[in-house]
Write a protein that holds these residues in place. Structure first.
Motif, PDB file in Angstrom:
ATOM      1  N   GLY A 175     -67.263 -65.107 -22.987  1.00 41.87           N
ATOM      2  CA  GLY A 175     -66.438 -63.981 -23.409  1.00 41.87           C
ATOM      3  C   GLY A 175     -66.883 -63.406 -24.737  1.00 41.87           C
ATOM      4  N   SER A 176     -67.282 -64.275 -25.661  1.00 35.41           N
ATOM      5  CA  SER A 176     -67.780 -63.807 -26.950  1.00 35.41           C
ATOM      6  C   SER A 176     -69.033 -62.960 -26.777  1.00 35.41           C
ATOM      7  CB  SER A 176     -68.065 -65.001 -27.865  1.00 35.41           C
ATOM      8  OG  SER A 176     -68.679 -64.580 -29.068  1.00 35.41           O
ATOM      9  N   MET A 177     -69.969 -63.416 -25.955  1.00 35.72           N
ATOM     10  CA  MET A 177     -71.203 -62.659 -25.728  1.00 35.72           C
ATOM     11  C   MET A 177     -70.904 -61.314 -25.071  1.00 35.72           C
ATOM     12  SD  MET A 177     -73.799 -65.657 -24.436  1.00 35.72           S
ATOM     13  CE  MET A 177     -75.247 -64.633 -24.614  1.00 35.72           C
ATOM     14  N   PHE A 178     -70.059 -61.330 -24.040  1.00 35.09           N
ATOM     15  CA  PHE A 178     -69.762 -60.105 -23.307  1.00 35.09           C
ATOM     16  C   PHE A 178     -68.986 -59.118 -24.172  1.00 35.09           C
ATOM     17  CE2 PHE A 178     -67.136 -57.473 -20.557  1.00 35.09           C
ATOM     18  CZ  PHE A 178     -68.039 -57.052 -19.600  1.00 35.09           C
ATOM     19  N   ALA A 179     -67.958 -59.593 -24.884  1.00 33.69           N
ATOM     20  CA  ALA A 179     -67.084 -58.690 -25.629  1.00 33.69           C
ATOM     21  C   ALA A 179     -67.785 -58.088 -26.841  1.00 33.69           C
ATOM     22  CB  ALA A 179     -65.821 -59.444 -26.061  1.00 33.69           C
ATOM     23  N   TRP A 180     -68.392 -58.953 -27.661  1.00 29.18           N
ATOM     24  CA  TRP A 180     -68.956 -58.429 -28.903  1.00 29.18           C
ATOM     25  C   TRP A 180     -70.216 -57.614 -28.667  1.00 29.18           C
ATOM     26  CZ3 TRP A 180     -67.065 -57.504 -33.440  1.00 29.18           C
ATOM     27  CH2 TRP A 180     -65.922 -58.193 -33.840  1.00 29.18           C
ATOM     28  N   SER A 181     -71.072 -58.065 -27.783  1.00 28.94           N
ATOM     29  CA  SER A 181     -72.264 -57.264 -27.512  1.00 28.94           C
ATOM     30  C   SER A 181     -71.904 -56.007 -26.730  1.00 28.94           C
ATOM     31  CB  SER A 181     -73.297 -58.100 -26.742  1.00 28.94           C
ATOM     32  OG  SER A 181     -73.907 -59.042 -27.597  1.00 28.94           O
ATOM     33  N   GLY A 182     -70.864 -56.091 -25.891  1.00 28.39           N
ATOM     34  CA  GLY A 182     -70.399 -54.893 -25.220  1.00 28.39           C
ATOM     35  C   GLY A 182     -69.828 -53.877 -26.192  1.00 28.39           C
ATOM     36  N   TRP A 183     -69.211 -54.360 -27.281  1.00 27.96           N
ATOM     37  CA  TRP A 183     -68.677 -53.487 -28.327  1.00 27.96           C
ATOM     38  C   TRP A 183     -69.801 -52.844 -29.140  1.00 27.96           C
ATOM     39  CZ3 TRP A 183     -64.257 -51.297 -29.972  1.00 27.96           C
ATOM     40  CH2 TRP A 183     -64.157 -50.913 -31.305  1.00 27.96           C
ATOM     41  N   ARG A 184     -70.854 -53.638 -29.426  1.00 28.39           N
ATOM     42  CA  ARG A 184     -71.940 -53.133 -30.263  1.00 28.39           C
ATOM     43  C   ARG A 184     -72.943 -52.294 -29.489  1.00 28.39           C
ATOM     44  NH1 ARG A 184     -72.880 -59.185 -32.239  1.00 28.39           N
ATOM     45  NH2 ARG A 184     -71.289 -59.388 -33.851  1.00 28.39           N
ATOM     46  N   LEU A 185     -73.042 -52.523 -28.184  1.00 30.22           N
ATOM     47  CA  LEU A 185     -74.099 -51.873 -27.407  1.00 30.22           C
ATOM     48  C   LEU A 185     -74.023 -50.348 -27.464  1.00 30.22           C
ATOM     49  CD1 LEU A 185     -76.528 -52.407 -25.616  1.00 30.22           C
ATOM     50  CD2 LEU A 185     -74.989 -52.520 -23.648  1.00 30.22           C
ATOM     51  N   PRO A 186     -72.854 -49.699 -27.237  1.00 27.42           N
ATOM     52  CA  PRO A 186     -72.830 -48.231 -27.312  1.00 27.42           C
ATOM     53  C   PRO A 186     -73.230 -47.699 -28.690  1.00 27.42           C
ATOM     54  CG  PRO A 186     -70.854 -49.066 -26.238  1.00 27.42           C
ATOM     55  CD  PRO A 186     -71.558 -50.247 -26.827  1.00 27.42           C
ATOM     56  N   ALA A 187     -72.773 -48.362 -29.756  1.00 25.33           N
ATOM     57  CA  ALA A 187     -73.146 -47.918 -31.100  1.00 25.33           C
ATOM     58  C   ALA A 187     -74.651 -48.058 -31.325  1.00 25.33           C
ATOM     59  CB  ALA A 187     -72.380 -48.719 -32.150  1.00 25.33           C
ATOM     60  N   THR A 188     -75.230 -49.135 -30.801  1.00 25.73           N
ATOM     61  CA  THR A 188     -76.674 -49.336 -30.959  1.00 25.73           C
ATOM     62  C   THR A 188     -77.457 -48.285 -30.182  1.00 25.73           C
ATOM     63  OG1 THR A 188     -76.235 -51.713 -31.158  1.00 25.73           O
ATOM     64  CG2 THR A 188     -78.513 -51.043 -30.814  1.00 25.73           C
ATOM     65  N   VAL A 189     -76.983 -47.940 -28.989  1.00 31.07           N
ATOM     66  CA  VAL A 189     -77.634 -46.880 -28.208  1.00 31.07           C
ATOM     67  C   VAL A 189     -77.585 -45.557 -28.965  1.00 31.07           C
ATOM     68  CG1 VAL A 189     -77.475 -45.509 -26.094  1.00 31.07           C
ATOM     69  CG2 VAL A 189     -77.216 -47.991 -25.987  1.00 31.07           C
ATOM     70  N   TYR A 190     -76.415 -45.280 -29.572  1.00 26.69           N
ATOM     71  CA  TYR A 190     -76.278 -44.036 -30.338  1.00 26.69           C
ATOM     72  C   TYR A 190     -77.264 -43.995 -31.506  1.00 26.69           C
ATOM     73  CZ  TYR A 190     -74.292 -40.826 -33.782  1.00 26.69           C
ATOM     74  OH  TYR A 190     -74.130 -39.842 -34.726  1.00 26.69           O
ATOM     75  N   VAL A 191     -77.374 -45.095 -32.240  1.00 25.24           N
ATOM     76  CA  VAL A 191     -78.293 -45.135 -33.382  1.00 25.24           C
ATOM     77  C   VAL A 191     -79.736 -45.006 -32.918  1.00 25.24           C
ATOM     78  CG1 VAL A 191     -79.168 -46.598 -35.258  1.00 25.24           C
ATOM     79  CG2 VAL A 191     -76.702 -46.460 -34.823  1.00 25.24           C
TER      80      VAL A 191
END
Length: 338
Positions: free
Chosen positions: A248-264
């Motif tokens: 859950g930690s891997m899915f939730a936190w990386s799922g939260w960061r992934l869109p922001a990283t794509v934007y950057v």
């Protein structure tokens, strides 16, 4: 179990109540920004600030609903898969936040783990936000097992296994979690391979990356222990909880960061500089999301398959002949007399 059930029910109410201050603060930020009474967070436009905080308001509302669902009668009527998914994602966020808050306080970095922070955030608001995270995390940790025991007791019992030896090649999610965890560990201890901006690594960043690494490695080890034959000697509920929380930690936190990283990666904003290479971070977050989902899928499929197993050579006992009690007069052949 009656005492444990009472503790779990009280913890569920506590988890819901703990998120109320967070929800109120976030709503006040949105309303205050719209009316021009509160400043927009540093580094955000008004639109970005509103979108970010609206999302976190929805997450807080979902968390409060989850806490109540774990104790109220209507929670037993909600589809189990929906409750499980929300609990899995929520727990994934919280198990990373709790160590982050504690370690940040010890090292004096002062981070609350909230990505919508502002430089002028009052101290009392930061304390309330951190208390919300801590209270909800502790409450859910106690309420979830009690709810699961009420709804599906076999889920907390070790499945019956057949055969001996090992299960063969480790499942790919365990291997991917170990690789991702090792990469994050390397960064957390100061490694520079894959780091684009070495001066953009505050203590908060090291702590959060280190916590993520620990959960990824723990999830990998737990999955490997769960699929071993013979089974590991560690308590089955403990291994299940570690695999659940780590994935859950891997899915939730990386799922939260992934869109922001794509934007950057695509927009190259001038006011945002990630410590790590954006493309390396993108690859790691995408891998973590897929790995977290893969671990949960492994747990669900493994539990369903192993509970259907019957030990080799085991046959249901045959009913002994002529052991039925004699029928009373007048009730033979299924006829009930007056």
């Amino acid at each position: 179990m009656e005492r444990w059930d009472r503790i779990g029910r009280a913890a569920a109410y506590g988890a819901a109540a703990a998120l109320v201050p967070y929800l109120v603060i976030k709503v006040s930020w949105v309303v205050g920004s719209l009316l021009g009474l509160l400043p927009v967070g540093r580094g955000f436009s008004l639109g970005e600030w509103l979108v970010l905080n609206t999302i976190t308001i929805g997450m807080a509302a979902a968390g409060i609903t989850l806490g109540l669902a774990l104790v109220r009668p209507w929670g037993m009527r909600i589809p189990g898969r929906l409750v499980g998914f929300v609990a899995w994602v929520g727990s994934g966020f919280l198990v990373s936040i709790l160590p982050f808050v504690v370690v940040s306080a010890l090292v004096g970095s002062g981070g609350s783990g909230d990505s919508g922070g502002d430089a002028a955030l009052p101290g009392w608001e930061a304390v309330l936000l951190e208390c919300s995270f801590v209270g909800t995390g502790i409450g859910l940790a106690l309420a979830l097992p009690a709810y699961l025991w009420r709804r599906r007791p076999p889920a907390l019992r070790r499945p019956v296994r057949s055969g001996t030896g090992t299960s063969g090649t480790p499942p790919w999610p365990a291997v991917a979690a170990a690789v991702t965890g090792l990469a994050w560990s390397y960064w957390a201890v100061g490694g520079t391979l894959g780091i684009a901006h070495r001066d953009e690594r505050p203590a908060d960043w090291h702590v959060l990356v280190g916590v993520s690494a620990c959960w990824a490695l723990a999830a990998s080890a737990a999955v490997l222990a769960l699929v071993r034959r013979p089974a590991a000697r560690l308590p089955y509920p403990l291994l299940l909880a570690v695999a659940w929380l780590g994935s859950g930690s891997m899915f939730a936190w990386s799922g939260w960061r992934l869109p922001a990283t794509v934007y950057v990666a695509l927009a190259h904003p001038s006011d945002v500089a990630y410590p790590e290479s954006v493309w390396v971070a993108l690859a790691l977050h995408a891998t973590a999301v897929l790995t977290g989902a893969g671990i949960m899928r492994t747990l669900i499929r493994g539990a369903g398959r192993e509970r259907r197993l019957v030990p080799a050579g085991h046959q249901p006992p045959a009913a002994p002949p002529d052991t039925a009690p004699p029928l009373e007069p007048g009730k033979a052949d299924g006829m009930v007399g007056p």
